[in-house]
Design a protein around this motif. Structure first.
Motif, PDB file in Angstrom:
ATOM      1  N   GLY A 226       0.923  -1.063   0.105  1.00 38.70           N
ATOM      2  CA  GLY A 226       0.005   0.053   0.019  1.00 38.70           C
ATOM      3  C   GLY A 226       0.832   1.100   0.082  1.00 38.70           C
ATOM      4  N   GLY A 227       1.843   1.313   0.707  1.00 38.19           N
ATOM      5  CA  GLY A 227       2.772   2.659   0.781  1.00 38.19           C
ATOM      6  C   GLY A 227       3.303   2.659  -0.424  1.00 38.19           C
ATOM      7  N   ILE A 228       3.934   1.553  -1.082  1.00 39.23           N
ATOM      8  CA  ILE A 228       4.696   1.455  -2.491  1.00 39.23           C
ATOM      9  C   ILE A 228       3.694   2.195  -3.481  1.00 39.23           C
ATOM     10  CG2 ILE A 228       5.610   0.313  -4.328  1.00 39.23           C
ATOM     11  CD1 ILE A 228       6.514  -1.622  -2.152  1.00 39.23           C
ATOM     12  N   ALA A 229       2.257   1.813  -3.622  1.00 45.40           N
ATOM     13  CA  ALA A 229       1.355   2.036  -4.514  1.00 45.40           C
ATOM     14  C   ALA A 229       0.873   3.618  -4.264  1.00 45.40           C
ATOM     15  CB  ALA A 229       0.232   1.135  -4.117  1.00 45.40           C
ATOM     16  N   THR A 230       1.203   4.094  -3.203  1.00 44.57           N
ATOM     17  CA  THR A 230       0.820   5.457  -2.586  1.00 44.57           C
ATOM     18  C   THR A 230       1.822   6.327  -3.243  1.00 44.57           C
ATOM     19  OG1 THR A 230      -0.357   5.001  -0.549  1.00 44.57           O
ATOM     20  CG2 THR A 230       0.520   7.192  -0.702  1.00 44.57           C
ATOM     21  N   ALA A 231       3.176   5.924  -3.067  1.00 45.63           N
ATOM     22  CA  ALA A 231       4.267   6.798  -3.691  1.00 45.63           C
ATOM     23  C   ALA A 231       4.285   6.763  -5.185  1.00 45.63           C
ATOM     24  CB  ALA A 231       5.580   5.997  -3.207  1.00 45.63           C
ATOM     25  N   LEU A 232       3.680   5.465  -5.694  1.00 46.41           N
ATOM     26  CA  LEU A 232       3.773   5.678  -7.201  1.00 46.41           C
ATOM     27  C   LEU A 232       2.685   6.536  -7.768  1.00 46.41           C
ATOM     28  CD1 LEU A 232       4.273   1.824  -7.835  1.00 46.41           C
ATOM     29  CD2 LEU A 232       5.930   3.640  -8.025  1.00 46.41           C
ATOM     30  N   ALA A 233       1.642   6.400  -7.143  1.00 46.86           N
ATOM     31  CA  ALA A 233       0.339   7.363  -7.441  1.00 46.86           C
ATOM     32  C   ALA A 233       0.679   8.788  -7.462  1.00 46.86           C
ATOM     33  CB  ALA A 233      -0.683   7.182  -6.389  1.00 46.86           C
ATOM     34  N   GLN A 234       1.339   9.267  -6.484  1.00 42.62           N
ATOM     35  CA  GLN A 234       2.089  10.528  -6.272  1.00 42.62           C
ATOM     36  C   GLN A 234       3.089  10.942  -7.366  1.00 42.62           C
ATOM     37  OE1 GLN A 234       3.025  12.170  -2.263  1.00 42.62           O
ATOM     38  NE2 GLN A 234       2.000  10.296  -1.828  1.00 42.62           N
ATOM     39  N   LEU A 235       3.967   9.835  -7.940  1.00 47.77           N
ATOM     40  CA  LEU A 235       4.946  10.006  -8.819  1.00 47.77           C
ATOM     41  C   LEU A 235       4.398  10.129 -10.326  1.00 47.77           C
ATOM     42  CD1 LEU A 235       8.077  10.071  -9.015  1.00 47.77           C
ATOM     43  CD2 LEU A 235       7.950   7.634  -9.608  1.00 47.77           C
ATOM     44  N   ALA A 236       3.252   9.338 -10.375  1.00 45.20           N
ATOM     45  CA  ALA A 236       2.381   9.487 -11.739  1.00 45.20           C
ATOM     46  C   ALA A 236       1.731  10.798 -11.848  1.00 45.20           C
ATOM     47  CB  ALA A 236       1.423   8.350 -11.695  1.00 45.20           C
ATOM     48  N   GLU A 237       1.802  11.875 -10.951  1.00 43.05           N
ATOM     49  CA  GLU A 237       1.146  12.924 -11.040  1.00 43.05           C
ATOM     50  C   GLU A 237       2.299  13.893 -11.906  1.00 43.05           C
ATOM     51  OE1 GLU A 237       0.047  14.545  -7.258  1.00 43.05           O
ATOM     52  OE2 GLU A 237      -1.449  13.151  -7.235  1.00 43.05           O
ATOM     53  N   ARG A 238       3.459  13.523 -12.145  1.00 40.62           N
ATOM     54  CA  ARG A 238       4.400  14.321 -12.939  1.00 40.62           C
ATOM     55  C   ARG A 238       3.899  13.965 -14.223  1.00 40.62           C
ATOM     56  NH1 ARG A 238      10.165  14.847 -10.543  1.00 40.62           N
ATOM     57  NH2 ARG A 238      10.586  15.389 -12.699  1.00 40.62           N
ATOM     58  N   ASP A 239       4.107  15.143 -15.154  1.00 44.64           N
ATOM     59  CA  ASP A 239       3.774  14.920 -16.630  1.00 44.64           C
ATOM     60  C   ASP A 239       4.955  14.715 -17.453  1.00 44.64           C
ATOM     61  OD1 ASP A 239       5.089  17.113 -16.545  1.00 44.64           O
ATOM     62  OD2 ASP A 239       3.549  18.654 -17.251  1.00 44.64           O
ATOM     63  N   ASP A 240       6.221  14.502 -16.895  1.00 42.04           N
ATOM     64  CA  ASP A 240       7.459  13.981 -17.510  1.00 42.04           C
ATOM     65  C   ASP A 240       7.605  12.593 -17.335  1.00 42.04           C
ATOM     66  OD1 ASP A 240       7.946  14.383 -15.145  1.00 42.04           O
ATOM     67  OD2 ASP A 240      10.184  15.057 -15.541  1.00 42.04           O
ATOM     68  N   VAL A 241       6.909  11.885 -16.834  1.00 35.80           N
ATOM     69  CA  VAL A 241       7.019  10.647 -16.586  1.00 35.80           C
ATOM     70  C   VAL A 241       6.008   9.549 -17.096  1.00 35.80           C
ATOM     71  CG1 VAL A 241       8.701  11.158 -14.484  1.00 35.80           C
ATOM     72  CG2 VAL A 241       6.321  10.186 -14.045  1.00 35.80           C
ATOM     73  N   ALA A 242       6.455   8.358 -17.165  1.00 37.97           N
ATOM     74  CA  ALA A 242       5.458   7.182 -17.532  1.00 37.97           C
ATOM     75  C   ALA A 242       5.806   5.877 -16.647  1.00 37.97           C
ATOM     76  CB  ALA A 242       5.375   6.684 -18.830  1.00 37.97           C
ATOM     77  N   LEU A 243       5.014   5.407 -15.937  1.00 40.11           N
ATOM     78  CA  LEU A 243       5.047   4.283 -15.139  1.00 40.11           C
ATOM     79  C   LEU A 243       4.918   2.858 -15.913  1.00 40.11           C
ATOM     80  CD1 LEU A 243       5.207   6.598 -12.989  1.00 40.11           C
ATOM     81  CD2 LEU A 243       4.287   4.891 -11.440  1.00 40.11           C
ATOM     82  N   VAL A 244       5.670   1.940 -15.934  1.00 42.13           N
ATOM     83  CA  VAL A 244       5.511   0.814 -16.557  1.00 42.13           C
ATOM     84  C   VAL A 244       5.501  -0.352 -15.448  1.00 42.13           C
ATOM     85  CG1 VAL A 244       5.882  -1.126 -18.475  1.00 42.13           C
ATOM     86  CG2 VAL A 244       6.066   1.276 -18.793  1.00 42.13           C
TER      87      VAL A 244
END
Length: 378
Positions: A226-244
């Motif tokens: 859950g903590g990892i997913a929370t961090a990734l969701a915040q990271l995904a708010e950047r418009d210069d990255v894509a998460l795979v």
């Protein structure tokens, strides 16, 4: 003419298959050995992908995977199944790799029959029997049984010496995963289609830096995931990255990711990738966030920085060399380090250029020579 020594290699998961196929290729081309293969099917589809890619055809398949079985049930099936194969094959040597239940049960079954065990990737230690669980105990058990310990690094060898393993039985060979990476990269260069869905995602996310994510460790299920997913969701708010993020088959490992990340247009939650596609993902990624052990070795060989989503690692060489950094599962710690590498080109370059401590791509050949010394032709 000398009689070839009979070698039985036992493995059952995708990581084992990846790290063993270079050794199996080397054994197949060496007249000093008669190589046989037993797979347990501890993983199924993911294992079969690597077998097909590498051209390995098992002589025995135990097919131990059953829905909902406990670790006790799994180990019991592995131990009795491996034992039956050993009785039929009567090998001179048994090879196991790493720290899986398959490796531990295979080594124990060989010990019961007084058959020498070769342990590939020996000596990894986190110092905590609960992290990674149950792998830390599996590899300690194998270390008490093995006749030849193929340590990937000097630190791994030192860990074995500290446990009073005979120094003459311990050899630093490098990690065969680097051999596998070199082989697969050559295949990708010759056959770009093997990159599969990652090539399509690369085109879809053109102009964004790709962050690769893998999460599946048992000790992270629940609050950690859950903590990892929370961090990734915040990271995904950047418009210069894509998460795979290739998702693990286990529903406990994927639920939090799907719940928190499923709606982001710059996040691709994909099914588990075959090995060439996964190598291509690591190769094109700007950085990797992972709780995997193997990825800590693979990504540095490709010059990709690694943030380790665990509190401890049995591969501290990467942290010491600067190719990896421990960040745990706290969302703020993960986010701070990821944003630092995304925002500071010099910090990223320092990790990307750091020396890879895990091998040079010639480990399988070294192990074969050690095996020949351990079991000379009759």
């Amino acid at each position: 003419m000398p009689v070839p020594r009979r070698v039985l290699t036992i493995f059952g998961t995708r990581p084992e298959a990846i790290k063993l196929f270079p050794l199996l290729h080397a054994l197949a081309g060496d007249a000093r050995f008669a190589s046989r293969v037993c797979v347990t099917g501890q993983h199924r589809g993911m294992l079969d992908q690597v077998l097909t890619l590498s051209g390995i055809v098992p002589d025995h398949d135990l097919a131990v995977l059953q829905p909902g079985q406990s670790l006790d049930q799994l180990v019991a099936r592995l131990l009795t199944g491996a034992g039956a194969v050993l009785d039929r094959e009567a090998p001179d040597l048994v090879v196991v790799q790493g720290d899986t239940a398959t490796a531990m049960a295979g080594a124990l079954a060989a010990y019961h029959r007084h058959i020498p065990v070769v342990h590939v990737e020996a000596g990894l230690r986190s110092g905590d029997i609960h992290q990674p669980w149950p792998e830390e105990v599996n590899r300690r058990i194998i270390a008490t049984l093995a006749a030849l310990h193929c340590a990937p690094t000097p630190r791994a060898a030192a860990a074995l010496w500290a446990e009073n393993v005979d120094p003459a039985a311990v050899h630093v060979t490098g990690n065969t995963v680097v051999d596998a990476l070199h082989w697969v990269r050559a295949r990708l260069a010759a056959e770009p289609r093997l990159a599969g869905p990652i090539a399509q995602l690369q085109a879809r996310f053109a102009g964004r830096r790709i962050v690769a994510v893998t999460c599946h460790r048992r000790e992270n299920w629940g609050a950690g995931m859950g903590g990892i997913a929370t961090a990734l969701a915040q990271l995904a708010e950047r418009d210069d990255v894509a998460l795979v993020a290739p998702l693990h088959h286990n529903p406990l490992a994927r639920a939090a990711m799907q719940e928190q990340l499923g709606e982001f247009p710059n996040v691709a939650l994909v099914e588990p990738l075959d090995y060439p596609a996964f190598v291509h993902l690591l190769d094109i990624a700007h950085l990797v966030l992972t709780d995997s052990g193997g990825v800590q070795e693979e990504a540095p060989a490709l010059g990709t920085p690694v943030l380790v989503l665990r509190e401890t690692t049995e591969r501290p060489e990467g942290v010491e060399a600067g190719t990896a950094r421990l960040v745990g599962t706290d969302p703020q710690a993960i986010l701070a380090e990821a944003n630092r590498l995304l925002g500071d080109p010099a910090a990223h370059a320092d990790m990307a250029r750091a020396h890879n401590p895990f091998g040079d791509g010639h480990s399988a050949g070294r192990i074969v020579e050690l095996m020949a010394r351990l079991a000379p032709a009759a």
